[in-house]
Design an enzyme around this catalytic site. Structure first.
Site, PDB file in Angstrom:
ATOM      1  N   GLY A   1       3.253  10.207  -2.010  1.00  0.00           N
ATOM      2  CA  GLY A   1       4.361   9.288  -1.240  1.00  0.00           C
ATOM      3  C   GLY A   1       5.551   9.256  -2.289  1.00  0.00           C
ATOM      4  O   GLY A   1       6.758   9.362  -1.725  1.00  0.00           O
TER       5      GLY A   1
ATOM      6  N   GLN B   1       9.808   2.670  -4.661  1.00  0.00           N
ATOM      7  CA  GLN B   1      10.093   4.020  -3.853  1.00  0.00           C
ATOM      8  C   GLN B   1      11.244   3.829  -3.125  1.00  0.00           C
ATOM      9  O   GLN B   1      12.062   4.803  -3.035  1.00  0.00           O
ATOM     10  CB  GLN B   1       8.781   4.375  -3.061  1.00  0.00           C
ATOM     11  CG  GLN B   1       7.472   4.861  -3.918  1.00  0.00           C
ATOM     12  CD  GLN B   1       6.505   5.193  -3.180  1.00  0.00           C
ATOM     13  OE1 GLN B   1       6.367   5.484  -1.982  1.00  0.00           O
ATOM     14  NE2 GLN B   1       5.239   5.594  -4.028  1.00  0.00           N
TER      15      GLN B   1
ATOM     16  N   ASP C   1      -1.205  -1.260  -7.093  1.00  0.00           N
ATOM     17  CA  ASP C   1      -2.072  -0.122  -7.068  1.00  0.00           C
ATOM     18  C   ASP C   1      -3.465  -0.492  -7.692  1.00  0.00           C
ATOM     19  O   ASP C   1      -4.480   0.147  -7.490  1.00  0.00           O
ATOM     20  CB  ASP C   1      -1.411   1.133  -7.847  1.00  0.00           C
ATOM     21  CG  ASP C   1      -0.243   1.587  -7.068  1.00  0.00           C
ATOM     22  OD1 ASP C   1      -0.279   1.301  -5.815  1.00  0.00           O
ATOM     23  OD2 ASP C   1       0.556   2.241  -7.688  1.00  0.00           O
TER      24      ASP C   1
ATOM     25  N   ARG D   1      -5.933   0.375   2.558  1.00  0.00           N
ATOM     26  CA  ARG D   1      -6.718  -0.017   1.460  1.00  0.00           C
ATOM     27  C   ARG D   1      -7.618  -1.329   1.523  1.00  0.00           C
ATOM     28  O   ARG D   1      -8.478  -1.627   1.120  1.00  0.00           O
ATOM     29  CB  ARG D   1      -6.131   0.053   0.077  1.00  0.00           C
ATOM     30  CG  ARG D   1      -5.857   1.552  -0.544  1.00  0.00           C
ATOM     31  CD  ARG D   1      -4.916   1.525  -1.857  1.00  0.00           C
ATOM     32  NE  ARG D   1      -4.709   2.585  -2.170  1.00  0.00           N
ATOM     33  CZ  ARG D   1      -3.854   3.187  -3.133  1.00  0.00           C
ATOM     34  NH1 ARG D   1      -3.106   2.407  -3.639  1.00  0.00           N
ATOM     35  NH2 ARG D   1      -3.818   4.434  -3.349  1.00  0.00           N
TER      36      ARG D   1
HETATM   37  C1  S3P Z   1       5.413   3.913  -6.831  1.00  0.00           C
HETATM   38  C2  S3P Z   1       5.579   2.502  -6.118  1.00  0.00           C
HETATM   39  C3  S3P Z   1       4.677   2.091  -5.480  1.00  0.00           C
HETATM   40  C4  S3P Z   1       3.268   2.493  -5.908  1.00  0.00           C
HETATM   41  C5  S3P Z   1       3.154   3.971  -5.735  1.00  0.00           C
HETATM   42  C6  S3P Z   1       4.056   4.593  -6.890  1.00  0.00           C
HETATM   43  C7  S3P Z   1       6.430   4.355  -7.628  1.00  0.00           C
HETATM   44  O1  S3P Z   1       4.750   2.243  -4.023  1.00  0.00           O
HETATM   45  O2  S3P Z   1       2.228   2.013  -5.163  1.00  0.00           O
HETATM   46  O3  S3P Z   1       1.845   4.420  -6.129  1.00  0.00           O
HETATM   47  O4  S3P Z   1       6.221   5.424  -8.314  1.00  0.00           O
HETATM   48  O5  S3P Z   1       7.430   4.166  -7.287  1.00  0.00           O
HETATM   49  P1  S3P Z   1       5.730   1.331  -3.256  1.00  0.00           P
HETATM   50  O6  S3P Z   1       7.077   1.549  -3.924  1.00  0.00           O
HETATM   51  O7  S3P Z   1       5.799   1.642  -1.848  1.00  0.00           O
HETATM   52  O8  S3P Z   1       5.339  -0.173  -3.519  1.00  0.00           O
END
Ligand code: S3P
Length: 433
Positions: free
Chosen positions: A96, A172, A317, A348
């Site tokens: 993701g 993200q 996480d 989850r």
């Molecule tokens: C991440 C942000 C988190 C996390 C993912 C990694 C990142 O997601 O759960 O494993 O590297 O920016 P979200 O931004 O959707 O919360």
């Protein structure tokens, strides 16, 4: 589908290091690619997820050299953001972070790119990044209402700055906007309900790209280019989390983890474990781009706690492994405000609830969390990873506390974030028998 068989261990004492931080490794690749020269990255996480980011950038003309040590030491040749149009779709695999952050980077590239992913990634919502990137002038086309992958991004040389109120605390989303903002004329701001992990802000500051935080808002100015500098990636606290819980819940156990990232926006797990009764000592070195140091854990009897609100983004996480800690604690633990868990690599909340029940733990599931009542001892059972690395590893640790044998179905997914986890687990089992 590969299975992992785990048996109970008695007390153990271990000193270990964990592989590089996944979030920071993705960012190190992207920001060094955007920079004005070569950047050496040490401690890089050479896992499947980060390889998806690396091969995507390579497909856009970025040169990456492997300097040794199993791909953990690399040199990225920054191309000043002058990327080539890739000839094929970029395959983000299960990641993701690759898909969302690359969407932000591609918003500022004046060509059309297709992003694809595996079945799990194709189920995850991409409208959360599509919406702000479209406001900035890019075109993002996905499937259905939630704009799921495959995505087609049509970027522009110059984007429009925005002031964006994000509905979720998500690094993200914030990072995708900040990447696009480098190509916007003026100041772009992102406000979150609560602050999410700040690796993007820290790394950009370190690479001399000005950005500021005021309360829950981060602002960045367009037209800046990261300066090429070498980057040290600390060990991943999200990988360390599995061993921290394994040691904290085992009376008499002692664990020392060194060179692990201790960024305050990521270490909610440590506060929760201390509240649950674990003895944890940290030593932090703040001199680099990211705080890092060592953690010592002494195991004992855990007690239930409540986890929710602003704490959630700091341990999002780690909730699957914290749920395992709750199953081993005295009393009923409540986890709330964690609806984001439903749109991770798997749902989850339901994955944890189903697998804990199989191991004899009473669990009540809610839309945004669950209530878990600790038991004297877990029951060995067959559980399913659902193709989700954090579920696979959380239940491998649960197996260390279960009577009989625990079989985790589908453990290949562990390679997305923690190559070497099974080897480490086997060593611990050999030691703790
Ligand atoms: C991440 C942000 C988190 C996390 C993912 C990694 C990142 O997601 O759960 O494993 O590297 O920016 P979200 O931004 O959707 O919360």
């Amino acid at each position: 589908m590969a299975d992992l068989r785990v048996k109970k261990v008695k007390d153990f004492s271990a000193e270990l290091s964990v592989p590089g931080d996944k979030s920071i490794s993705h960012r190190a690749l992207m920001f060094s690619a955007l920079s004005n020269g070569p950047c050496e990255i040490t401690g890089f996480l050479a896992s499947e997820d980060c390889t998806a980011t690396r091969t995507s950038l390579e497909a856009m003309g970025v040169q990456v050299e492997v300097l040794g040590e199993n791909g953990t030491h690399i040199r990225v040749h920054g191309c000043r953001g002058e990327f080539q149009k890739p000839e094929r779709a970029l395959d983000c695999g299960n990641s993701g972070t690759t898909m969302r952050l690359m969407s932000g980077l591609l918003a500022g590239c004046p060509f059309e790119t297709r992003l694809v992913g595996d079945d799990s990634l194709e189920r995850r919502p991409m409208n959360r990044v599509a919406l702000p990137l479209e406001k900035m002038g890019a075109r993002v086309k996905g499937q259905g209402d939630r704009c799921t992958a495959p995505l087609t991004i049509t970027g522009r040389e110059k984007l429009t700055p925005i002031q964006y109120q994000s509905p979720v605390a998500s690094a993200q989303i914030k990072s995708a906007i900040m990447l696009a903002a480098l190509k916007a004329e003026g100041k772009t701001s992102v406000t979150e309900p609560h602050p999410s992990r700040d690796h993007t802000e820290r790394m950009l500051n370190y690479l001399l790209v000005k950005n500021i935080r005021e309360g829950d808002t981060v602002s960045i100015w367009g037209g800046q280019m990261p300066e090429s500098r070498d980057i040290v990636v600390p060990g991943d606290i999200s990988s360390a989390a599995f061993w921290i819980v394994a040691a904290a819940a085992r009376d008499g156990a002692r664990l020392l983890i060194d060179r692990v990232g201790l960024n305050p926006t990521r270490i909610g797990i440590l506060s929760v474990m201390i509240r649950m009764g674990a003895q944890i000592t940290e030593r932090v070195d703040e001199s680099g781009c990211e705080p890092m140091g060592s953690i010592e854990v002494i195991g004992g009897k855990l007690k239930a706690t409540e986890i929710g609100g602003e704490e959630i983004p700091t341990l999002i996480d780690e909730i699957p492994i914290l749920a395992v800690a709750a199953a081993l604690a005295e009393g009923t633990t409540i986890i709330k405000d964690a609806q984001e868990l439903r749109v991770k690599e798997s749902d989850r909340i339901s994955a944890v609830a189903e697998n804990l029940r199989r191991m004899g733990v009473p669990v009540d599931e809610f839309a945004d969390g669950m209530e878990i009542t600790g038991v004297e001892e877990l029951k060995g059972a067959e559980v399913n990873s659902l193709g989700d690395h954090r579920i696979a590893m959380a239940f491998a640790i649960a197996g260390l506390f279960a009577e009989g044998e625990t079989v985790i179905k589908g453990v290949e997914c562990i390679e997305t974030s923690y190559p070497g986890f099974i080897r480490e687990l086997n060593q611990l089992q050999a030691m703790g028998r």
